[in-house]
Scaffold this motif. Structure first.
Motif, PDB file in Angstrom:
ATOM      1  N   UNK A   1      21.623  98.030  32.952  1.00 26.18           N
ATOM      2  CA  UNK A   1      23.034  98.123  32.613  1.00 26.18           C
ATOM      3  C   UNK A   1      23.304  99.358  31.791  1.00 26.18           C
ATOM      4  N   UNK A   2      24.540  99.502  31.389  1.00 30.89           N
ATOM      5  CA  UNK A   2      24.960 100.711  30.685  1.00 30.89           C
ATOM      6  C   UNK A   2      24.941 100.465  29.177  1.00 30.89           C
ATOM      7  N   UNK A   3      24.141 101.218  28.454  1.00 31.60           N
ATOM      8  CA  UNK A   3      24.151 101.072  26.995  1.00 31.60           C
ATOM      9  C   UNK A   3      25.411 101.715  26.421  1.00 31.60           C
ATOM     10  N   UNK A   4      25.778 101.285  25.233  1.00 33.08           N
ATOM     11  CA  UNK A   4      26.930 101.888  24.568  1.00 33.08           C
ATOM     12  C   UNK A   4      26.561 103.288  24.112  1.00 33.08           C
TER      13      UNK A   4
ATOM     14  N   UNK B   1      19.186 118.024  30.715  1.00 34.69           N
ATOM     15  CA  UNK B   1      20.641 117.887  30.614  1.00 34.69           C
ATOM     16  C   UNK B   1      21.374 119.048  31.268  1.00 34.69           C
ATOM     17  N   UNK B   2      20.953 120.281  31.003  1.00 37.31           N
ATOM     18  CA  UNK B   2      21.685 121.429  31.534  1.00 37.31           C
ATOM     19  C   UNK B   2      21.597 121.486  33.057  1.00 37.31           C
ATOM     20  N   UNK B   3      20.389 121.226  33.580  1.00 31.43           N
ATOM     21  CA  UNK B   3      20.179 121.269  35.025  1.00 31.43           C
ATOM     22  C   UNK B   3      20.997 120.182  35.730  1.00 31.43           C
ATOM     23  N   UNK B   4      20.924 118.961  35.223  1.00 36.44           N
ATOM     24  CA  UNK B   4      21.631 117.849  35.851  1.00 36.44           C
ATOM     25  C   UNK B   4      23.135 117.937  35.633  1.00 36.44           C
ATOM     26  N   UNK B   5      23.539 118.470  34.484  1.00 33.84           N
ATOM     27  CA  UNK B   5      24.972 118.640  34.215  1.00 33.84           C
ATOM     28  C   UNK B   5      25.569 119.637  35.202  1.00 33.84           C
ATOM     29  N   UNK B   6      24.815 120.692  35.484  1.00 35.76           N
ATOM     30  CA  UNK B   6      25.277 121.700  36.429  1.00 35.76           C
ATOM     31  C   UNK B   6      25.424 121.073  37.822  1.00 35.76           C
TER      32      UNK B   6
ATOM     33  N   UNK C   1      32.754 100.222  34.412  1.00 31.23           N
ATOM     34  CA  UNK C   1      32.724 101.145  33.279  1.00 31.23           C
ATOM     35  C   UNK C   1      31.934 102.415  33.556  1.00 31.23           C
ATOM     36  N   UNK C   2      31.334 102.516  34.727  1.00 32.25           N
ATOM     37  CA  UNK C   2      30.553 103.703  35.076  1.00 32.25           C
ATOM     38  C   UNK C   2      31.519 104.771  35.594  1.00 32.25           C
ATOM     39  N   UNK C   3      32.136 105.473  34.665  1.00 37.36           N
ATOM     40  CA  UNK C   3      33.128 106.486  34.998  1.00 37.36           C
ATOM     41  C   UNK C   3      32.481 107.863  34.995  1.00 37.36           C
ATOM     42  N   UNK C   4      33.219 108.857  35.478  1.00 38.23           N
ATOM     43  CA  UNK C   4      32.726 110.233  35.431  1.00 38.23           C
ATOM     44  C   UNK C   4      32.465 110.653  33.983  1.00 38.23           C
ATOM     45  N   UNK C   5      33.359 110.259  33.085  1.00 38.15           N
ATOM     46  CA  UNK C   5      33.199 110.604  31.674  1.00 38.15           C
ATOM     47  C   UNK C   5      31.919 110.004  31.105  1.00 38.15           C
ATOM     48  N   UNK C   6      31.661 108.725  31.437  1.00 37.91           N
ATOM     49  CA  UNK C   6      30.441 108.072  30.968  1.00 37.91           C
ATOM     50  C   UNK C   6      29.212 108.784  31.522  1.00 37.91           C
ATOM     51  N   UNK C   7      29.226 109.100  32.822  1.00 40.63           N
ATOM     52  CA  UNK C   7      28.084 109.781  33.450  1.00 40.63           C
ATOM     53  C   UNK C   7      27.815 111.117  32.766  1.00 40.63           C
ATOM     54  N   UNK C   8      28.865 111.863  32.506  1.00 37.73           N
ATOM     55  CA  UNK C   8      28.717 113.174  31.881  1.00 37.73           C
ATOM     56  C   UNK C   8      28.098 113.055  30.483  1.00 37.73           C
TER      57      UNK C   8
ATOM     58  N   UNK D   1      26.267 110.609  29.344  1.00 38.22           N
ATOM     59  CA  UNK D   1      24.908 110.093  29.484  1.00 38.22           C
ATOM     60  C   UNK D   1      23.953 111.217  29.880  1.00 38.22           C
ATOM     61  N   UNK D   2      24.396 112.060  30.790  1.00 37.58           N
ATOM     62  CA  UNK D   2      23.563 113.196  31.226  1.00 37.58           C
ATOM     63  C   UNK D   2      23.254 114.103  30.051  1.00 37.58           C
TER      64      UNK D   2
END
Length: 151
Positions: free
Chosen positions: A118-121, A79-84, A63-70, A72-73
């Motif tokens: 683990x990954x929280x909802x 957030x802005x620095x890591x998102x970039x 379930x750790x997808x790019x969408x989930x990572x984005x 979560x960031x």
């Protein structure tokens, strides 16, 4: 044909893969005929379905997808620095060899709590509408015997 049936004379077994097993249940199919011929040629041998050995100690982040990572960031500090940085890595991944495992490793270094707990909802998760990732696989048929070929 990628599917196979092979003979293990040392263990007196007729070993087939899962797909061959499924196709051999159709009377009259090529796989059915091959299995019946092998059973005639090797009377007294047990018919078994080969299974793939799995590493139970491997850490899997289902379930750790790019969408989930984005998402979560965006919900956490810097957030802005890591998102970039994340977007730059995604751009590089599209045209170079830096693929998902590298981005996943970077994400887990930035957010070690994911690896520990683990990954929280997250809110507004479209993946939550789909079937759960930990749903039980379909039950195996009673006719099939599962063996580990390395044993």
């Amino acid at each position: 044909m990628k599917n196979y049936v092979r003979i293990d004379e040392a263990n007196r077994q007729i070993i087939m893969d899962r797909t061959f097993s499924r196709l051999s249940k159709i009377v009259g199919s090529e796989e059915y005929n091959l299995l019946q011929r092998a059973r005639q040629d090797y009377e007294g041998f047990h018919v078994v379905t080969r299974t793939i050995r799995r590493n139970d100690k491997k850490e899997c982040y289902r379930g750790l997808t790019y969408d989930y990572m984005e998402r979560y960031i965006l919900l956490h500090d810097k957030a802005t620095e890591r998102k970039k940085e994340f977007d730059e890595m995604r751009l590089i991944a599209e045209c170079h060899s830096k693929r998902y495992p590298v981005i996943k490793q970077w994400f887990l270094q930035q957010y070690p709590e994911i690896a520990k707990f683990g990954m929280p909802d997250l809110p507004e998760s479209p993946a939550a509408e789909q079937a759960p990732a930990n749903a039980a696989p379909p039950a195996a048929s009673m006719e099939e015997v599962q063996v580990d070929p390395a044993a």
